[in-house]
Design an enzyme around this catalytic site. Structure first.
Site, short mmCIF file in Angstrom:
data_model
loop_
_atom_site.label_atom_id
_atom_site.label_comp_id
_atom_site.label_asym_id
_atom_site.label_seq_id
_atom_site.Cartn_x
_atom_site.Cartn_y
_atom_site.Cartn_z
N LYS A 184 8.50 -9.19 2.15
CA LYS A 184 8.24 -10.48 2.78
C LYS A 184 9.36 -10.88 3.72
CE LYS A 184 5.82 -14.19 3.33
NZ LYS A 184 4.53 -14.07 4.02
N CYS A 221 15.08 -7.01 -1.09
CA CYS A 221 15.09 -6.87 -2.54
C CYS A 221 15.13 -8.26 -3.17
CB CYS A 221 16.29 -6.06 -2.99
SG CYS A 221 16.50 -4.50 -2.11
N LYS A 231 -2.98 -7.64 10.22
CA LYS A 231 -3.40 -8.02 8.87
C LYS A 231 -4.18 -6.89 8.21
CE LYS A 231 -1.26 -11.45 8.47
NZ LYS A 231 -0.38 -10.78 9.35
N ARG A 276 8.32 -10.08 -2.49
CA ARG A 276 9.27 -9.58 -1.49
C ARG A 276 9.11 -8.08 -1.25
NH1 ARG A 276 13.60 -13.33 -0.73
NH2 ARG A 276 15.01 -11.69 -0.05
N GLU A 304 -1.83 -3.95 7.36
CA GLU A 304 -0.84 -4.32 6.34
C GLU A 304 -1.40 -4.22 4.92
OE1 GLU A 304 2.39 -7.60 7.84
OE2 GLU A 304 0.32 -8.28 7.67
N HIS A 352 -8.15 1.37 30.10
CA HIS A 352 -6.96 2.14 30.46
C HIS A 352 -6.49 3.00 29.29
CE1 HIS A 352 -6.49 0.06 34.32
NE2 HIS A 352 -6.92 -1.01 33.66
N TRP A 370 14.16 -2.45 -3.09
CA TRP A 370 13.38 -1.82 -2.02
C TRP A 370 14.28 -0.75 -1.42
CZ3 TRP A 370 13.32 -1.04 3.32
CH2 TRP A 370 12.07 -0.79 3.89
#
Length: 614
Positions: free
Chosen positions: A609, A2, A491, A27, A494, A510, A75
């Site tokens: 972040k 947060c 990336k 963040r 995300e 495999h 958050w």
């Protein structure tokens, strides 16, 4: 995770708080709020679900006057994202308000005890419990807010960074931290408090980083007063803030992520400056000079990290083992801390973190120290918790990274790994002097080659257009390019929310090969000379099953170009340095796909972040 901002001084607090919250948006958060103490001693709290812009709209017709206040972006951990659960939280009497980063693990038992004492709760949060606990201590012990916070925190199990404001005290803020960062900026008869330095940049260069279990009393006209929660006086160590305003602005780029991708040539060069000495063919790492013998004679070098830092550490393991012939392990910090790892005083543990505040990595450091290992750090933030908790370390010089999806921090970390590998190789004489000089010279050229790679951004953008609507992608690489595959896949998922997985290329047979069909794009990193023929065979296997091939290749490549549907080109380089080049087009690919999909590139959903909670 947060964001915390607080201000006390002679200026109107609200604009400063809002500006600070906007600087902390990277963040990750789902709600925002402010509490302001007006000049007539009214505690006005405004909060809402959504972004800081939603908070501004909500607060616009309301009273936002006052010269002291606290602000927060949440958050969600305890309780869904909504207005009731948003911070700040007010005590039952309405006299104090509190903002909090972290998790109070024993909040349920505290809540039950407070309910027995007549307290009721409006939210589902652990933070409201802490707010009322502080008020209860203040009443029952008949102490100041400063002492009430200190005493209450002795009953708390968990992590916290908190700032508390109280009616009747328009010149005072109380702050405390444990396991979650908090920095205090000292101005001219004004104070700023934040969860990191970004809200303070441009306002003062004098800062104090609180240590774990410290409580600070910020009072206008007085010196900063710090105690431990055990009532021991502590010194306020004032440092100069190592950050500029330009570093946290977009500088004409559409997104912070794109700016940070393009900063990588300079970041790699800055990280090498003063350490890589190409004229002499050597590397100097002053930060760990006293621990070089420990590294040379360690039973194991153990990297502990999370996310992108784990991928960088995996590259580092290849570099150190290949060049210095020292055994290296790479551990997820979150697993390391719980599985009772075998560590001895003959091991060296290296903690890797961009923010220096990652909770799992900090816990891994503490475990390693308990077992007697030497603990070093690779970190981007001066004064961070990890930089203070380790015996010594190497700072990267990436500057503030605002985009949640790490880019330049990865490059800086890998650069440090390369420097460390070369230094250990020199000390151990594991390479001929001629070969070591070749590698030093080539590393010195890497920034220019990254810059050359970035010139292909338009080609990457054209390829991104073809794949913006796919649902899955595979990324495959071998040796040091296997972590590149992992990082490329990370990336993409995300910031674009496309499912992607990275594998060692040989592992495709495999299991993952079952996924290959005409709708499956497969990204191959095909730059390693030592395994080129093997990767070429893997590409043929995908092609035979109608898979779509996107290949990252070196400029002089011939064979892969004949087979691949799309090619992303990087300059020729030593194979061991290919991660520093091959990662760049994959960052750009993820970026352009995410933009084309309309995603919030800098603030992807559900992510933060700096992960300061488990």
């Amino acid at each position: 995770m947060c964001g915390i901002v607080a201000y006390a001084g002679h200026q109107e607090a609200y604009p400063i708080l809002i500006e600070g919250l906007k600087r902390l948006e990277y963040r990750g958060y789902d709600s925002a709020g402010v509490a302001l103490l007006s000049d007539d001693d009214q505690l006005n709290i405004h909060k809402t679900k959504g972004k800081v812009s939603d908070l501004e709209a909500y607060a616009r017709p309301r009273n936002v006057s006052g010269h002291i206040g606290i602000a927060h972006t949440r958050w969600a951990t305890h309780g869904e994202p909504n207005q009731v659960n948003a911070h700040p939280h007010c005590s039952q009497s309405g006299n104090i308000a509190l903002i909090h980063n972290g998790i109070i693990e024993n909040y349920l038992s505290l809540r039950k005890e407070l309910e027995k004492r007549g307290y009721s709760f409006r939210s589902e949060t652990d933070t409201e419990v802490l707010t009322n606990l502080i008020e209860d201590v203040q009443k029952t012990e008949n102490v100041t807010l400063f002492d009430a916070v200190r005493i209450a925190l002795n009953q708390v199990v968990g992590a916290y960074a908190i700032v508390v404001i109280e009616k009747g005290h328009p010149d005072q803020l109380i702050a405390a931290r444990k396991g979650s960062p908090l920095v205090i900026g000292i101005g001219r008869n004004e104070y700023y408090i934040a969860s990191d330095a970004t809200p303070i940049v441009g306002r003062t260069q004098k800062v104090v980083y609180l240590d774990d279990e410290q409580v600070a009393c910020v009072k206008l006209g007085e010196e900063l007063h710090i105690k431990t929660i055990d009532n021991v006086e502590a010194e306020a160590y004032v440092q100069k803030l190592q950050m500029s305003l330009d570093s946290i602005e977009k500088s004409g780029f559409d997104h912070f992520m794109l700016k940070e991708i393009y900063e990588q040539p300079d970041i790699v060069r800055d990280t090498m400056r003063g350490r890589l000495l190409p004229e002499q063919g050597i590397v100097k790492l002053g930060g760990i000079a006293d621990y070089e013998r420990h590294l040379l004679y360690a039973d194991n070098i153990i990297f502990v990290a999370c996310g992108t830092s784990w991928h960088a550490s995996l590259v580092g393991s290849y570099l150190i083992e290949a060049l210095a012939r020292i055994r290296v392990k790479v551990e997820y910090a979150s697993e390391f801390r719980y599985r009772d790892p075998v560590i001895t005083p003959h091991d060296v543990v290296i903690a890797v973190s961009q923010s220096g505040e990652t909770a799992d990595t900090l816990a891994a450091i503490n475990l390693a120290k308990e077992k007697g290992a030497v603990v070093l750090g690779i970190c981007n933030v001066i004064g961070s918790s990890i930089s203070r908790a380790t015996d010594a370390g190497i700072y990267t010089h990436a500057g503030p990274e605002i985009g949640v999806a790490s880019t330049k921090a990865f490059s800086a970390q890998v650069t440090v790994m390369a420097l460390l590998a070369l230094r250990l190789a020199e000390l151990k004489n594991s390479l001929t002097e001629e070969r070591r000089r070749e590698l030093v010279t080539e590393l010195n050229h890497i920034p220019d080659k990254i810059k050359e790679t970035l010139q292909n951004s338009d080609i990457v953008k054209t390829i991104a257009e073809k794949f913006k609507d796919v649902r899955n992608m595979l990324y495959l690489g071998r040796l040091q390019n296997y972590p590149v595959a992992l990082e490329g896949a990370l990336k993409l998922k995300e910031i674009s929310y496309i499912h992607a997985e990275g594998y060692p290329a040989a592992e495709m047979k495999h299991g993952p090969i079952a996924l290959i069909d005409k709708n499956m794009p497969v990204v191959f990193i095909a730059t390693n000379r030592h395994t080129y023929e093997k990767v070429l065979s893997n590409i043929h296997e995908v092609k035979a099953r109608q898979g779509i091939i996107i290949a990252v290749v070196s400029q002089n490549d011939v064979e892969v170009r004949k087979i691949a549907d799309y090619v992303l080109e990087i300059p020729e380089s030593e194979s061991i340095y290919s991660p520093l080049l091959a990662t760049v087009p994959l960052q750009l690919l993820a970026y352009h796909i995410a933009v084309m999909r309309g995603c919030n590139v800098d603030q992807p959903r559900n992510l933060a972040k700096s992960v300061t909670v488990e």
